[in-house]
Scaffold this active site. Structure first.
Site, PDB file in Angstrom:
ATOM      1  CG  HIS A  60      -1.852   5.663   0.343  1.00  0.00           C
ATOM      2  ND1 HIS A  60      -1.468   4.706   0.275  1.00  0.00           N
ATOM      3  CD2 HIS A  60      -0.904   6.529   0.828  1.00  0.00           C
ATOM      4  CE1 HIS A  60      -0.482   4.601   0.776  1.00  0.00           C
ATOM      5  NE2 HIS A  60       0.288   5.759   1.190  1.00  0.00           N
ATOM      6  CE1 TYR A  77       5.505   7.233   5.340  1.00  0.00           C
ATOM      7  CE2 TYR A  77       7.590   8.431   5.163  1.00  0.00           C
ATOM      8  CZ  TYR A  77       6.312   7.894   4.506  1.00  0.00           C
ATOM      9  OH  TYR A  77       6.086   7.861   3.279  1.00  0.00           O
ATOM     10  CB  SER A 119       2.206   4.908   3.287  1.00  0.00           C
ATOM     11  OG  SER A 119       2.865   5.080   2.017  1.00  0.00           O
ATOM     12  CG  ASP A 148      -3.894   2.687  -1.433  1.00  0.00           C
ATOM     13  OD1 ASP A 148      -3.152   3.642  -2.377  1.00  0.00           O
ATOM     14  OD2 ASP A 148      -3.328   2.531  -0.346  1.00  0.00           O
TER      15      ASP A 148
END
Length: 712
Positions: free
Chosen positions: A680, A482, A562, A645
């Site tokens: 999302h 991430y 993301s 989203d």
């Protein structure tokens, strides 16, 4: 506790030889280009696909483009031999009973529950600790496609009422309702335009506090910037138009406000933020005062201040003020000075302090030590009082409850351990299992190893490597990370990942900089001008996996969502030779316009301001959309996004996909998978989760040469 399966036999099936999956030129939909060039700080920035930012719900040309892209993608995915195998196995693996951490109010225990393959978890309540649970809310009948979910919920102090939020199609917007717990009947109370909000009941149950934005202009619901959030109080039995506005900062439209009520019901605590950093301003309101008035006790948006609890006017906080890895302090609010006196109780440690709460008159403090949970106890004056013994190496979460109640609950999970719910008694120090899943695989067949590797600048980065114990030697590997917003990626169970591991694939999870694994310095080392460190850390992880013989020469697939989607897009541009397949999901792909839509303006804390020259030059250098370069062979890429989203608007992925398909980057497929009635990620129904994961794993397996066979 767990159901072990017999030895897993892999049955041979007819599948094309790997020589038969050689890339052939793909035929993509034609995407119109526009002559859009913006000059910033002397740099001419082309944006030929600007029109793809338009809302797919209202722009017919964008809708037609999405339909054409999905048609090409679906036709390709249908040819992949492992897709149906993964899908069938995931249905088996996900078909197990799952429980959320209970919330205790008025002697009732409220918790989420999914029987297995339900699209949405239900909300259950038990009237005694081990009593029979009954369904309080079942969202599975709220929509035909199962895409309307139960989001946030909060019971009143006596447990007689419940405020709950409805999330439709994955959007961040919420509609809040109220029901009577005894009868299950929904009242007429309805609250709209709620987003990024707590639901905080007044102690007497007369109503609750919440945060909302003004209703957006017509047609702008899913794209308009979120500004001027305000705190309101809703009195039960009255229309929303009568709700009292409690707190607002019109002079600071970018401020957001979260609200909570202390356990004793005497104080309202408002936490003000401006971006995504843990930099808070704290305002309190004494609800017992003749005229309750806001009083700001922490000013400046400089440090984290997270409330652990209070005893009267003595408030206990987790803060990183003068403590980059955080500490616990006490603050006496009865001292009427502008800056109430602060006493350090639990000093900064070499491990990162993740959270704290007061349970049964004890401070329960959660730490992250080399990305693994530790939980320690302290007295209210800061003296060490033992530890909470966890069942292994993994991640614990929960420990909510009342300061005067010794009972609390927490979950524990790891990569091969589904989340088990434990009851903890602070008076005896004992944990007992409250709910344990029974899963259709044998966790004992898997190994979890933590390794440390050197990044480009020599920084040691931790990485978990998970695989079947009988997998010896290099194997196709899925690398995930991430790397942003101070978010720590801790060990967690995923049934869909087990489907990959069962086939002999390896899972690697790199705890790269930008996250919170080692506190503020780790976060700062991977954001703003230091963002390239994030990409270097991830690239170094891929190089390490190959050098150590964990993965094969052409067997590395990468995945991220993301901010992690941005990561995958950026490293694919920088090192396309390193990866066989890339799976960027709901990514921030246009780093020059992210702050113009919905919640994007919050992200400047991590990314910087595109309108500032120094930040612009950093962002432009790594922006995935702007750095797709022809003349090099790229890996196979499956871009995932969703039409609803409104966190990272799908235009990011649309424009990035168009740029990939227009560039001379080789013959491997560069496709977009665009989900409908999804957002999302939160609230996504189980059937959509299975479909997407099966597509991802089949795509990755094809290009990493993982032989997929039915599991018996």
């Amino acid at each position: 506790m767990r159901r072990a399966l017999p030895f897993i036999a892999l049955m041979a099936v007819t599948a094309p030889a790997f020589s038969q999956i050689k890339a052939a030129p793909m035929s993509y939909p034609e995407t119109r280009k526009v002559d859009q060039v913006d000059e910033q700080f002397g740099v001419k920035v082309a944006d030929p696909y600007r029109w793809l930012e338009n809302d797919v719900r209202t722009d017919t040309e964008v809708a037609a483009w999405v339909a054409a892209e999905n048609a090409v993608t679906n036709a390709y995915l249908a040819t992949l031999p492992g897709r149906d195998i993964f899908k069938a196995r995931m249905k088996q693996l996900l078909d197990y009973e799952r429980f959320g951490v209970p919330v205790k109010k008025g002697g009732h225990y409220f918790y989420s529950h999914n029987s297995g393959l339900q699209n949405q978890a239900e909300l259950f309540v038990r009237d005694t600790l081990h009593g029979e649970g009954r369904v309080l809310i079942d969202p599975n009948g709220w929509s035909k496609d199962g895409a309307t979910a139960l989001a946030e919920w909060a019971p009143s102090e006596d447990g007689s009422k419940l405020a709950y939020a409805i999330q439709d199609g994955g959007t961040d917007w919420r509609t809040v309702k109220v029901l009577d717990v005894a009868t299950g009947k929904v009242t007429a109370d309805t609250i709209e335009w709620v987003k990024f909000s707590n639901l905080a009941w007044r102690k007497d149950g007369s109503g609750f506090y919440y945060s909302r934005f003004a209703a957006p202009a017509a047609g702008a619901k899913f794209q308009a910037l979120n500004e001027n959030q305000q705190v309101y109080f809703h009195k039960l039995g009255t229309p929303q138009s009568a709700d009292a506005m409690i707190y607002a900062t019109p002079e600071h439209p970018k401020y957001g406000h979260q609200v909570q009520v202390t356990d004793d019901g005497k104080w309202l605590v408002i936490t003000t933020t401006q971006g995504t950093d843990n930099r808070y301003q704290i305002t309190v309101i004494d609800l017992t005062a003749p005229t309750p008035t806001p009083r700001t006790i922490v000013k400046g948006l400089e440090n984290e201040w997270s409330l652990a609890g209070n005893v009267g006017g003595n408030f206990y906080w987790v803060t990183n003020k003068d403590a980059p890895r955080a500490k616990v302090v006490a603050m006496n609010l009865f001292a009427r000075s502008a800056s109430p006196p602060i006493t350090e109780l639990v000093p900064e440690d070499k491990s990162v302090l993740e959270g704290a709460s007061i349970i049964g008159g004890k401070l329960v403090v959660e730490y992250l030590a080399d990305v693994k949970s530790e939980v320690r106890r302290y007295t209210l004056d800061g003296k060490a009082d033992g530890v909470v013994a966890l069942p292994g190496i993994g991640a614990a979460a929960g420990f909510g409850g009342a300061a005067d109640d010794a009972e609390t609950f927490y979950s524990f999970t790891s990569f091969a351990t589904p989340a088990t719910i434990y009851r903890y008694d602070a008076a005896t120090g004992k944990s007992t299992v409250w709910a344990a899943p029974k899963v259709a695989f044998d966790p004992a067949q898997y190994s979890v190893e933590q390794r440390f590797y050197a990044s480009k600048d020599g920084t040691k980065i931790p990485m978990f490597v998970v695989k079947r114990k009988d997998v010896i030697g290099p194997a196709p590997t899925l690398l995930y990370a991430y790397g942003g917003f101070n978010i720590s990626v801790t060990p967690a169970f995923s049934a869909t990942r087990i489907a990959w591991l069962e086939q002999g694939g390896v899972l690697a999870v790199a705890n790269i900089r930008g996250g919170g694994e080692y506190g503020k310095a780790w976060h700062d080392g991977g954001r703003l001008a230091n963002k390239q460190n994030v990409f270097d850390d991830f690239i170094a992880a891929g190089e390490y996996l190959k050098a150590q013989g964990i993965t094969t020469k052409d067997g590395l697939a990468i995945q991220g969502g993301s901010n992690g989607g941005l990561l995958v897009g950026a490293v694919t541009n920088q090192r396309p030779d390193l990866f066989a397949a890339a799976l960027p999901a709901v990514g921030v792909m246009d780093m020059l316009r992210f702050d113009r839509f919905t919640a994007g303006r919050y992200w400047v804390d991590d990314y910087g301001y595109p309108a500032k020259e120094a930040d612009f030059r950093t962002l432009y250098k790594y922006s995935p959309y702007h750095n797709v370069k022809g003349g090099r062979a790229y890996p196979a890429i499956l871009v995932a996004t969703a039409d609803t989203d409104d966190r990272v608007v799908p235009g990011h992925s649309f424009k990035y996909t168009a740029a990939l398909q227009a560039a001379d980057i080789g013959d491997k497929p560069h496709l977009a998978r665009i989900e409908t009635r999804a957002g999302h990620g939160s609230g996504k129904p189980t059937d959509k989760v299975i479909e997407e994961a099966a597509d991802n794993w089949a795509f990755a397996a094809t290009w990493t040469r993982l032989a997929v066979k039915p599991v018996k």
